[in-house]
Design a protein around this motif. Structure first.
Motif, short mmCIF file in Angstrom:
data_model
loop_
_atom_site.label_atom_id
_atom_site.label_comp_id
_atom_site.label_asym_id
_atom_site.label_seq_id
_atom_site.Cartn_x
_atom_site.Cartn_y
_atom_site.Cartn_z
N LEU A 142 0.83 -1.21 0.00
CA LEU A 142 0.00 0.00 0.00
C LEU A 142 0.86 1.26 0.00
N LEU A 143 1.87 1.29 0.87
CA LEU A 143 2.73 2.48 0.96
C LEU A 143 3.53 2.69 -0.33
N SER A 144 4.00 1.60 -0.93
CA SER A 144 4.72 1.71 -2.21
C SER A 144 3.80 2.29 -3.28
N ALA A 145 2.59 1.75 -3.36
CA ALA A 145 1.64 2.21 -4.37
C ALA A 145 1.32 3.69 -4.17
N LEU A 146 1.09 4.08 -2.92
CA LEU A 146 0.74 5.47 -2.64
C LEU A 146 1.89 6.42 -2.95
N LEU A 167 1.94 2.33 -13.11
CA LEU A 167 2.74 1.44 -12.25
C LEU A 167 2.17 1.40 -10.83
N GLY A 168 1.81 2.57 -10.29
CA GLY A 168 1.22 2.62 -8.95
C GLY A 168 -0.08 1.82 -8.88
N THR A 169 -0.87 1.92 -9.94
CA THR A 169 -2.13 1.16 -9.99
C THR A 169 -1.84 -0.34 -10.02
N PHE A 170 -0.82 -0.73 -10.80
CA PHE A 170 -0.46 -2.16 -10.86
C PHE A 170 -0.04 -2.67 -9.48
#
Lengths: 284, 116
Positions: free
Chosen positions: B9-13, B65-68
């Motif tokens: 979650l933190l990586s995506a955000l 990328l964030g969505t993936f």
């Protein structure tokens, strides 16, 4: 509207969506998808695909918090995913097919009516704090589907035993189809299966539903993403806002009485149902 | 499993927030209508397209990328579930979790591209 203002409004709405979604186990899509459709004129399949981002963010945020509070039953949740994931794959495939067949409005009306049919049951059991007299089936006993959690509001540890797994699996398959088709997380049906058929305490049902919603939504979102129905420019502020709202909601839940959670749950279902029916008839 | 969720979650955000900021800077005259009517995701659905977008520093590629990563996080959680149930000798739940992971991958790698 200027892009910066648009992004800011999306993020603020997503905060509200994440808050309601985590408190009720519905997922934030119930708020986000109607807003995208009605106020911003986002095409239906894009709204569904983007809305599924909201669900993923809500579940990831509250899932971590609920596991920490020992409210989530991961064993039961994972077992039931064997029904929701195939349902979500079927549902996501269906929504692509049906949006190309112009049948989405009829489906919205049907969804709204199904949601309304859940409300009497939820109101009828609203005074029940914890389930009693649960009769487990053979599978529930064989797999040891029982547990306990510390209830902060009651001030004691509450033990529970899961009941009818066959019925729960059936409802979960339907929940998966709805999740894949409409991108709403289908927490309504998941909480229904966990609460009414497995007879889990409401707080365990809500937390386990949040865990399941993420996995189910990932199945549907993956299909919709590959089909080009997720807009990352809209999805980014939605995801960030949702996480903030969901975190606030998950911090509040452990201190609430089960009755309070149910009273929040019912009006959200009614609002969602009315909204979907109105949209199905082409009304604002 | 909580750690997997948190890292994912933190990586995506982090990716989504920085990419969104870059996108807003690069599109000072952008409008909501323009954003809604054009979906850039289709340019980044292949590894080659995504790699090219990331290499050239395209904000939309990083948003994709964030969505993936956000979508992949629950999959990683299921994968860790296989290890968890296996370590506790829960054969039925291990088999169930393996099946769930296979179905998830089937949806993303087979059904999605077929529909697209």
């Amino acid at each position: 509207m200027e892009l910066g203002l648009f992004v800011l409004i999306l993020a603020l709405v997503a905060i509200a969506a994440g808050f309601v979604g985590s408190l009720t186990g519905l997922g934030g899509g119930v708020v986000m998808i109607p807003v995208l459709l009605i106020f911003f004129g986002v095409p239906f399949p894009i709204a569904v695909g983007t809305g599924s981002v909201t669900i993923l963010a809500t579940s990831a945020t509250t899932g971590a918090a609920y596991v920490r509070d020992r409210l989530t039953d991961i064993r039961i949740g994972m077992f039931l995913e064997i029904a929701t994931v195939p349902g979500a794959l079927v549902g996501a495939g269906l929504t692509v097919f049906l949006t190309h067949s112009n049948l989405d409005q009829a489906l919205l009306i049907a969804l709204g009516l199904v949601l309304l049919s859940i409300v009497p049951g939820a109101i009828g059991r609203r005074h029940e704090e914890l389930p009693a007299g649960v009769e487990p089936d053979r599978r529930s006993l064989a797999l040891g589907f029982r547990g306990e959690y510390p209830d902060a509001a009651l001030g004691r540890t509450v033990a529970y035993q899961a009941g009818d797994t066959d019925s729960a699996l059936g409802v979960m398959f339907g929940a998966g189809i709805v999740s894949g088709m409409f991108g709403i997380g289908a927490g309504v049906f998941k909480v229904l299966a966990l609460d009414r058929y497995l007879h889990l305490p409401m707080k365990v049902s809500t937390a386990t539903s949040n865990f399941m919603i993420g996995v189910t939504a990932a199945a549907g979102a993956g299909v919709l993403l590959a089909a080009g129905y997720i807009n990352p420019v809209i999805g980014a502020p939605v995801a960030v806002g949702t996480v903030v709202g969901a975190y606030i909601g998950s911090r509040i839940l452990p201190g609430l009485h089960n009755r309070t959670v149910r009273w929040i749950f019912v009006p959200v279902i009614v609002a969602l149902a009315v909204e979907t029916i109105l949209r199905g008839f082409g009304l604002p | 499993m909580t750690l997997v969720l948190r890292i994912g979650l933190l990586s995506a955000l982090a990716i989504l927030l920085s990419a969104l900021a870059a996108y807003l800077v690069e599109n000072p005259s952008g409008t909501s209508a323009g954003t809604i009517s054009s979906n850039p995701i289709t340019s980044y659905l292949t590894l080659a397209g995504l790699a090219h977008g990331l290499a050239t520093g395209t904000p939309e590629a990083y948003l994709a990328l964030g969505t993936f990563v956000l979508i992949a996080t629950p999959l990683l959680r299921v994968a860790t579930g296989i290890y968890y149930f296996g370590a506790h000798h829960e054969r039925t739940l291990t088999a169930v979790t393996v099946t769930v992971l296979i179905l998830l991958l089937l949806g993303i790698l087979v059904i999605g591209p077929l529909i697209h």
